[in-house]
Design an enzyme around this catalytic site. Sequence first.
Site, PDB file in Angstrom:
ATOM      1  N   GLU A 273       0.827  -1.218   0.000  1.00 47.28           N
ATOM      2  CA  GLU A 273       0.000   0.000   0.000  1.00 47.28           C
ATOM      3  C   GLU A 273       0.860   1.266   0.000  1.00 47.28           C
ATOM      4  O   GLU A 273       0.775   2.084   0.908  1.00 47.28           O
ATOM      5  CB  GLU A 273      -0.886   0.033   1.262  1.00 47.28           C
ATOM      6  N   ARG A 276       3.339   7.738  -0.253  1.00 46.88           N
ATOM      7  CA  ARG A 276       4.383   8.756  -0.423  1.00 46.88           C
ATOM      8  C   ARG A 276       5.396   8.403  -1.520  1.00 46.88           C
ATOM      9  O   ARG A 276       5.755   9.249  -2.330  1.00 46.88           O
ATOM     10  CB  ARG A 276       5.126   8.912   0.908  1.00 46.88           C
ATOM     11  N   ARG A 312       2.841  20.239   6.023  1.00 39.33           N
ATOM     12  CA  ARG A 312       3.857  19.358   6.613  1.00 39.33           C
ATOM     13  C   ARG A 312       4.921  20.092   7.447  1.00 39.33           C
ATOM     14  O   ARG A 312       5.268  19.616   8.528  1.00 39.33           O
ATOM     15  CB  ARG A 312       4.531  18.478   5.545  1.00 39.33           C
ATOM     16  N   TYR A 316       4.735  18.783  11.159  1.00 35.74           N
ATOM     17  CA  TYR A 316       5.760  17.807  11.567  1.00 35.74           C
ATOM     18  C   TYR A 316       7.151  18.416  11.620  1.00 35.74           C
ATOM     19  O   TYR A 316       8.130  17.688  11.746  1.00 35.74           O
ATOM     20  CB  TYR A 316       5.834  16.641  10.570  1.00 35.74           C
ATOM     21  N   CYS A 344      -1.815  34.191   9.496  1.00 37.97           N
ATOM     22  CA  CYS A 344      -1.576  34.795  10.813  1.00 37.97           C
ATOM     23  C   CYS A 344      -1.294  33.733  11.874  1.00 37.97           C
ATOM     24  O   CYS A 344      -2.116  33.475  12.754  1.00 37.97           O
ATOM     25  CB  CYS A 344      -2.788  35.623  11.210  1.00 37.97           C
TER      26      CYS A 344
HETATM   27  N1  LLP Z   1      -1.480   2.156   4.461  1.00 41.67           N
HETATM   28  C1  LLP Z   1      -1.981   2.659   5.601  1.00 41.67           C
HETATM   29  C2  LLP Z   1      -2.892   1.839   6.395  1.00 41.67           C
HETATM   30  C3  LLP Z   1      -1.624   3.952   6.020  1.00 41.67           C
HETATM   31  O1  LLP Z   1      -2.104   4.426   7.155  1.00 41.67           O
HETATM   32  C4  LLP Z   1      -0.734   4.724   5.229  1.00 41.67           C
HETATM   33  C5  LLP Z   1      -0.352   6.079   5.628  1.00 41.67           C
HETATM   34  C6  LLP Z   1      -0.256   4.164   4.033  1.00 41.67           C
HETATM   35  C7  LLP Z   1      -0.638   2.878   3.681  1.00 41.67           C
HETATM   36  C8  LLP Z   1       0.669   4.897   3.118  1.00 41.67           C
HETATM   37  O2  LLP Z   1       1.881   5.170   3.742  1.00 41.67           O
HETATM   38  P1  LLP Z   1       3.064   5.837   2.898  1.00 41.67           P
HETATM   39  O3  LLP Z   1       3.510   4.836   1.885  1.00 41.67           O
HETATM   40  O4  LLP Z   1       2.532   7.070   2.276  1.00 41.67           O
HETATM   41  O5  LLP Z   1       4.102   6.113   3.910  1.00 41.67           O
HETATM   42  N2  LLP Z   1       0.663  12.977   6.566  1.00 41.67           N
HETATM   43  C9  LLP Z   1       1.897  12.295   6.919  1.00 41.67           C
HETATM   44  C10 LLP Z   1       1.869  10.838   6.544  1.00 41.67           C
HETATM   45  C11 LLP Z   1       0.706  10.077   7.143  1.00 41.67           C
HETATM   46  C12 LLP Z   1       0.693   8.635   6.715  1.00 41.67           C
HETATM   47  C13 LLP Z   1      -0.573   7.983   7.133  1.00 41.67           C
HETATM   48  N3  LLP Z   1      -0.738   6.628   6.718  1.00 41.67           N
HETATM   49  C14 LLP Z   1       3.051  13.036   6.259  1.00 41.67           C
HETATM   50  O6  LLP Z   1       2.814  14.048   5.592  1.00 41.67           O
HETATM   51  O7  LLP Z   1       4.191  12.652   6.438  1.00 41.67           O
END
Ligand code: LLP
Length: 416
Positions: A273, A276, A312, A316, A344
């Site tokens: 899955e 990013r 972001r 973070y 602001c």
């Molecule tokens: N599968 C599940 C169940 C997830 O919760 C997530 C991400 C992914 C797959 C995808 O993960 P990735 O491959 O994108 O790392 N907003 C945060 C990241 C939150 C990720 C949430 N879950 C940021 O900007 O770093």
Amino acid sequence: MSLMTDRNDLACIEGVSLQAIAAAFGTPCYVYSRAALTAAFEAYRTALAGRNARICYAAKANSNLAILNLFARLGAGFDIVSGGELARAIAAGGDPAKVVFSGVGKSRTELRQALEAGIFCFNVESASELDHLNAVAGELGRRAPIALRVNPNVDPKTHPYISTGLKSAKFGVAFDVARELYHRAQALPHLEIRGIDCHIGSQLLDPQPAAEAAGKILELIDSLAADGIRFSHIDIGGGMGIRYRDEEPLPAADYLAPALAVLAGRTEMLLVEPGRSLVGNAGLLLTRVEVLKHGEEKNFAVVDAAMNDLARPALYDAYHEIRKVGAGGTASEKAIYEIVGPICESGDFLGHDRALALAEGDLLAILSAGAYGMAMSSNYNTRPRAAEVMVDGTDMHLIRRRETVAELLALESMLP
Ligand code: LLP
């Protein structure tokens, strides 16, 4: 191909100039490269070649219809976390039969919507959700395909806000109770056990935690096999990291190799899955310098993008590289700038201490913004959300036009 380059200034994405994009569509504006998106997808496909595997793109990273459609055309399934994302996946031409539905608080309406659409699997995250899903499936006279999202209690060594596989996380079901919950699921008449799922966190650079998680999953599978419960797929989630600054992420094949080695020959079908790593480095945020402010202690470059466009950094303390677009502008002397938005809030920054030679009117590119950029944007300060443009060779396509203030106001009403 990635949009991260080692050149000091950045002028073009594929065959299109960023100045031309800004002139045509204004700023702030997200710009994506079709070639970079495709290359990122192909890297996963190659890594998984020869296996019965499915790449379920985590739509939350960037759910623009054009991006979902591009991945659907490449054969992707989707990992969704809401009824809204399901509607997007379907509207973008995605096959519901390749959709997995994750999330810790699915509503009954969403469960019904997904059952009616005929999704591949529900990644169930609690005991209650088993009961809710069983009830909704019963009302529809169906059996719901399920996997339990198991928390392997592995430390992914990433930012605490995006680490999800520890015992203390709200996500998934604890490793120690998963066995009991699978038994419970087996006893429920409207559920059908299909698989087992985990996702330990995001922006992971070390491949070992994923391999460790895979090992824990196999332990569970073995103990359940002894009880007569079998699985047809394993979903190892997403999480592979990208380069924002000086990180050195592994190519997809190398990142996945240790987990694949652990799982070799142990499952009929494998799901991943990624979010990013498919979109992050394929997109940037284009913004223009509105005001230069030289304070006593700091210089500020106030740009027309803000924390509502890219949350972001504020959320973070994330680092995004910021480059001047082209050699344009009149300034030749570099200075150290805080790159901030007009909102602001002191937290409204996009970058700290950036050495740039800036003049008002200069165009800047905020890199690695394809993932969790537009998807997390808001209308704070009544700022219409940015336009989104996809570059494809020498063509540019507007894939989301800029919102207007009138559209924002139109949703609201005053008291009689
Ligand atoms: N599968 C599940 C169940 C997830 O919760 C997530 C991400 C992914 C797959 C995808 O993960 P990735 O491959 O994108 O790392 N907003 C945060 C990241 C939150 C990720 C949430 N879950 C940021 O900007 O770093």
